[in-house]
Design an enzyme around this catalytic site. Sequence first.
Site, PDB file in Angstrom:
ATOM      1  N   TRP A 168       0.858  -1.197   0.000  1.00  0.00           N
ATOM      2  CA  TRP A 168       0.000   0.000   0.000  1.00  0.00           C
ATOM      3  C   TRP A 168       0.882   1.231   0.000  1.00  0.00           C
ATOM      4  O   TRP A 168       1.942   1.251   0.654  1.00  0.00           O
ATOM      5  CB  TRP A 168      -0.898   0.020   1.243  1.00  0.00           C
ATOM      6  CG  TRP A 168      -2.309  -0.399   0.984  1.00  0.00           C
ATOM      7  CD1 TRP A 168      -3.386   0.420   0.809  1.00  0.00           C
ATOM      8  CD2 TRP A 168      -2.828  -1.734   0.892  1.00  0.00           C
ATOM      9  NE1 TRP A 168      -4.524  -0.317   0.607  1.00  0.00           N
ATOM     10  CE2 TRP A 168      -4.209  -1.639   0.648  1.00  0.00           C
ATOM     11  CE3 TRP A 168      -2.259  -3.005   0.968  1.00  0.00           C
ATOM     12  CZ2 TRP A 168      -5.033  -2.753   0.493  1.00  0.00           C
ATOM     13  CZ3 TRP A 168      -3.071  -4.109   0.828  1.00  0.00           C
ATOM     14  CH2 TRP A 168      -4.431  -3.984   0.588  1.00  0.00           C
TER      15      TRP A 168
ATOM     16  N   TRP B 120       0.723   4.796   1.074  1.00  0.00           N
ATOM     17  CA  TRP B 120       1.204   5.609   2.212  1.00  0.00           C
ATOM     18  C   TRP B 120       1.686   4.736   3.359  1.00  0.00           C
ATOM     19  O   TRP B 120       2.542   5.152   4.134  1.00  0.00           O
ATOM     20  CB  TRP B 120       0.223   6.705   2.606  1.00  0.00           C
ATOM     21  CG  TRP B 120      -1.097   6.358   3.252  1.00  0.00           C
ATOM     22  CD1 TRP B 120      -1.829   5.226   3.103  1.00  0.00           C
ATOM     23  CD2 TRP B 120      -1.840   7.209   4.156  1.00  0.00           C
ATOM     24  NE1 TRP B 120      -2.986   5.311   3.830  1.00  0.00           N
ATOM     25  CE2 TRP B 120      -3.027   6.509   4.493  1.00  0.00           C
ATOM     26  CE3 TRP B 120      -1.635   8.466   4.704  1.00  0.00           C
ATOM     27  CZ2 TRP B 120      -3.990   7.050   5.355  1.00  0.00           C
ATOM     28  CZ3 TRP B 120      -2.600   9.002   5.557  1.00  0.00           C
ATOM     29  CH2 TRP B 120      -3.749   8.299   5.872  1.00  0.00           C
TER      30      TRP B 120
ATOM     31  N   ASP C 269     -11.082   5.639   4.597  1.00  0.00           N
ATOM     32  CA  ASP C 269     -12.106   4.950   3.810  1.00  0.00           C
ATOM     33  C   ASP C 269     -13.570   5.246   4.147  1.00  0.00           C
ATOM     34  O   ASP C 269     -14.348   5.580   3.292  1.00  0.00           O
ATOM     35  CB  ASP C 269     -11.910   3.436   3.929  1.00  0.00           C
ATOM     36  CG  ASP C 269     -10.540   2.976   3.477  1.00  0.00           C
ATOM     37  OD1 ASP C 269      -9.606   3.794   3.394  1.00  0.00           O
ATOM     38  OD2 ASP C 269     -10.390   1.771   3.210  1.00  0.00           O
TER      39      ASP C 269
ATOM     40  N   TRP D 164     -12.503   4.378  10.349  1.00  0.00           N
ATOM     41  CA  TRP D 164     -12.252   5.831  10.316  1.00  0.00           C
ATOM     42  C   TRP D 164     -13.410   6.637  10.910  1.00  0.00           C
ATOM     43  O   TRP D 164     -13.504   7.841  10.682  1.00  0.00           O
ATOM     44  CB  TRP D 164     -11.934   6.277   8.888  1.00  0.00           C
ATOM     45  CG  TRP D 164     -10.555   5.840   8.487  1.00  0.00           C
ATOM     46  CD1 TRP D 164     -10.219   4.667   7.864  1.00  0.00           C
ATOM     47  CD2 TRP D 164      -9.320   6.525   8.711  1.00  0.00           C
ATOM     48  NE1 TRP D 164      -8.857   4.594   7.686  1.00  0.00           N
ATOM     49  CE2 TRP D 164      -8.283   5.722   8.194  1.00  0.00           C
ATOM     50  CE3 TRP D 164      -8.987   7.749   9.307  1.00  0.00           C
ATOM     51  CZ2 TRP D 164      -6.937   6.092   8.236  1.00  0.00           C
ATOM     52  CZ3 TRP D 164      -7.651   8.136   9.353  1.00  0.00           C
ATOM     53  CH2 TRP D 164      -6.644   7.308   8.827  1.00  0.00           C
TER      54      TRP D 164
ATOM     55  N   GLU E 235      -3.742  -1.934  14.129  1.00  0.00           N
ATOM     56  CA  GLU E 235      -3.904  -0.979  13.024  1.00  0.00           C
ATOM     57  C   GLU E 235      -4.337   0.396  13.549  1.00  0.00           C
ATOM     58  O   GLU E 235      -3.847   1.430  13.098  1.00  0.00           O
ATOM     59  CB  GLU E 235      -4.956  -1.547  12.063  1.00  0.00           C
ATOM     60  CG  GLU E 235      -5.261  -0.677  10.866  1.00  0.00           C
ATOM     61  CD  GLU E 235      -6.175  -1.390   9.853  1.00  0.00           C
ATOM     62  OE1 GLU E 235      -6.620  -2.532  10.138  1.00  0.00           O
ATOM     63  OE2 GLU E 235      -6.444  -0.826   8.789  1.00  0.00           O
TER      64      GLU E 235
HETATM   65  C1  DGY Z   1      -9.097  -1.718   2.199  1.00  0.00           C
HETATM   66  O1  DGY Z   1      -9.088  -2.738   1.498  1.00  0.00           O
HETATM   67  O2  DGY Z   1      -9.701  -1.623   3.274  1.00  0.00           O
HETATM   68  C2  DGY Z   1      -8.270  -0.590   1.790  1.00  0.00           C
HETATM   69  O3  DGY Z   1      -8.347   0.476   2.678  1.00  0.00           O
HETATM   70  C3  DGY Z   1      -8.488  -0.125   0.391  1.00  0.00           C
HETATM   71  O4  DGY Z   1      -7.377   0.650   0.076  1.00  0.00           O
END
Ligand code: DGY
Length: 426
Positions: free
Chosen positions: A33, A35, A162, A350, A393
């Site tokens: 990924w 960032w 997201d 988020w 995370e």
């Molecule tokens: C996910 O798969 O949750 C990612 O955030 C997409 O980039």
Amino acid sequence: MTITLNEQAIEILRKNDRGGFTVPTARLYPYQWNWDSAFVALGFATFDRTRAWRELELLVEGQWPNGMIPHIIFRRDDPDYFPGPSVWRTAGGKFPSGGISQPPVLASIVLSLLEQGGEGDAAKARELYDAIFAWHNWYHTERTPEGHDIVCTVHPWETGRDNCPDWELGLDRMAVDPDIDPYVRKDTEHADASQRPSKLQYDKFVTIIKAGRDLNWDQKRLTNEGPFLMADPGIHFILLRADRDLLKIAQTLGLDEHIGQIQKWIDTAVRASDYLWNDRLGAFCARDVRSGEISQGFSSASALCFYADAGTTEQRKRSVENMERIASKVQFMLPSWDPDADGFEAQRYWCGPVWPQMNHIISEGLAEQGEQELANRIRNDLASVIQQSGFFECFNPVTGAGCIGTDFSWTAAMWLAWATPTKMAS
Ligand code: DGY
């Protein structure tokens, strides 16, 4: 013998290493990924500088000819992830990839490696410089809609935030395409579904992918004609900071050619910041470009005006007041979404959780702009949740409980590079 958190963090980065690039966590996110990789390089740099640069070199390998560095690079297909390369069906770069980008933190990470390092680091920064310039140029041209000065986003995944309630303004305006292919989510097999985005959100995320495919991933058209178009304080402030840092890299390396162009981007972005100002709330907020509607909560991206060195004295004062209000509601700063706004959920991705990489750049910006007390609180709170719960995370801001992915690469990296008490002492 108990292993220290520093040792655990190094072990996580080594375990998530897939031969030069790092997955955010096994199974849930099995690719590189954008960032994530940039932040991870800061962690590697604390014990293996060559490996840190390798992470960034492999990220840039995924760049498209138009300059975009995609949000995911699919070096091989992993059926454990949805949506994988067979859904995105891009043909833009050397590898299959996502058809959107992610917050452009790369220049700022390269600058910090350059500032900490020696001649070898300058050579590495030089190697990456043209690719980073091309990526920023892509944001300023292909992701800036016609008739606007503000860089935008076409997909909530591009913002990295997201399912933040910010995006409901844009998602509400679009319909689920009845022709999307049936799909099976994999994320909810690897993580608690109550902490992940909803089914309706996924249907809309997939609808935007279909729109991109239908446009053959013509990025200008996706920006101007796609189903979702919002301006994000996260991307806006991160890019403004990254442009400032790219200018410093150019000056340090004696590369004059693009200096005038980068300065123009900076001047335009400083002026464009007001487009995101919500005077009622006293915060920079996400905004739907087509309706002009502005979001009504203080997100962690709202706090990035300091990192970008943007906003007037009054705008910064009101942003700090919002953070002080939020600090009185949670135990651990800074939640990704406003606890007083609709949609706050302490454990859902988020919609509330504290994110390690966000705390890092928010705190860095606050410290640079003289808000040391708040900067320290945000740093200490991240250290506390990691000490309490481990390398998750993200974290519940009310209880400090870890959420979603475990043994997470950027959490380990942020610990090693910034939050560990041994780093604070140095
Ligand atoms: C996910 O798969 O949750 C990612 O955030 C997409 O980039």
